[in-house]
Design an enzyme around this catalytic site. Sequence first.
Site, short mmCIF file in Angstrom:
data_model
loop_
_atom_site.label_atom_id
_atom_site.label_comp_id
_atom_site.label_asym_id
_atom_site.label_seq_id
_atom_site.Cartn_x
_atom_site.Cartn_y
_atom_site.Cartn_z
N LYS A 205 0.85 -1.20 0.00
CA LYS A 205 0.00 0.00 0.00
C LYS A 205 0.88 1.24 0.00
O LYS A 205 1.94 1.25 0.64
CB LYS A 205 -0.88 -0.05 1.25
N SER B 30 -9.72 1.66 3.36
CA SER B 30 -8.90 2.46 2.48
C SER B 30 -7.89 1.65 1.66
O SER B 30 -7.39 2.14 0.65
CB SER B 30 -8.12 3.49 3.31
N SER C 209 -9.73 -0.75 7.50
CA SER C 209 -9.16 -0.54 6.16
C SER C 209 -8.45 -1.75 5.57
O SER C 209 -8.09 -1.72 4.39
CB SER C 209 -8.18 0.63 6.19
#
Lengths: 95, 491
Positions: free
Chosen positions: B80, B155, B179
């Site tokens: 990420k 997210s 997330s």
Amino acid sequence: MAASDFNVKYVAHLARVQLSPDEEQKLGTQLGHILGFMDKLKTLDVSHVEATAHAVPTVNVTRTDETQASLPHDEAMRNAPKQTNGLFIVPKIVE
Amino acid sequence: MLNQLTISKLTTRLARREVSAREATQACLDQINRVDGQIHAFISLNAADALAQADAADHAMVSGATQAQQPLLGVPIAVKDVLAVKGQPLNCGSKILGQFVSPYDATAVEKLKAAGAIVFGRLNMDEFAMGSSTENSAFGLTRNPWDLTRIPGGSSGGSAAAVAADEAIATLGSDTGGSIRQPAALCGCVGLKPTYGRVSRYGLVAFASSLDQIGPFTKDVRDCATMLNVISGHDRRDSTSVAQPVPDYTAGLTGNIKGLRLGLPKEYMIGGLDPEVKAAVDAAVRQLQSLGASVEEISLPHTEYAAATYYIIAPAEASANLARFDGIRYGARVDGADPLELYCRTRGAGFGPEVKRRIILGTYVLSSGYYDAYYLRAQKVRTLIRQDFLKAFEQVDAIITPTTPTAAFRIGEKSDDPLQMYLSDVFTISCNLAGICGVSLPCGFTSNAEAKLPIGLQLLGKPFGEETMLRIAHAYEQSTSWHQEKPLICS
């Protein structure tokens, strides 16, 4: 402490975020709704409850005060938006 | 195709020299070329660097390195865009970091590399991890591989979509209020949020420091355990990481859950729960019972206060953490006549709407006159929420819930209504407030006519109870076939 006294312009300035007039208007309305939702918490009696700052209680994590290797100066400056002679350049602060 | 393999299958074949790390990496890159134009899980990618790392892994194997010593040797893993990887860009899905390049590795990344992984790519995310749909990225949205008209969750939407679409063997994400678990559920993969303190946060760009944890996305539970083995452990560079021994999480996957006690919180059967999600979770509960676990109803009485508590504490911490993005030492800058003007202009131009919303909200709840009414009160309610869980765990070994109230929603469906978006996290946020661990794994699909959508089962474990939680998850998974299903885009 009603959400109605929420002044988005003032708080945005405290947060050092410039907003356009459109953003001020939109964020003001949205944050008013969100703060209204937060009022739910006021229905709970928490007068005898301790606050939790961290889920895993930790106190005074220390290490020995020894010099350790750190980033080389040029590596640390590599992402600077403006620099001269290994120093960050900023607008004039003192008159 | 090699990109479809799990970590365990790929490392077995690598160890037998049936395939090379270069072939596995090339297979992931080929898949990205084929599908990522539609999915957009990746913000950027350095293919030459990935292949060079793969060649290094192949050389290491020739020189005698083995997967027994380095459990991820030759495995392509993407991360990420919130984790620092030395020499790679780091943007947090935001414009404000400009052309930032990380000068060092996050501890979790360092551990992946030490375990032999090929760490490649920057995965898309909601800006600064604030969001539940990956629509809040300055680099464009990510689409759900199961239905390109829908969001992948957030997210860590890029991390989930990349695993679901076989663009990487596994990925890393971060979880502050769900997330990892929420996008894992919506994309049909396994995603785990470790207990607070289990994994070092060093090199993870901070959102809400008392809630953030790094965790893996994988194709099955065994891979999840393998990844957790690698990234866990105390780190002197993160004072909140805990010096608790790391067990071998894969050794705990015995398949035997006889006699374990599972709790079903009655407060999670809320009005907004989709009937198909409820039916899938009910079926999973019956399946776990048939495997020998006992299931009982429990109560987490402060559940209804969790969302309000979270959306005070997380923005408050974020407003302090994001003060560092001021255009002085790194990232983008918009000049001004004095430093104050420079800060306001830089931050006004650099942050997107959701980040501004949360910074302003956080600043307000911490400001003089409102601190006691909002922030301090939320911290006290946090105590009550944590106590609910600790009390429940005196009675049961793990808690079962749906991961999300509905399957993936449509792109744009909630983007104009921040409060509705916040409420999509209702089942995942308590776990972060309480600091316990949680995992989401596939437990079924909707009967959606256009495209079926994955449904996620959430298991919540005791603090540092990942071993038992993973054993339950693994036993369930191995008795079902949900995790073997692939989206059409992969065929």
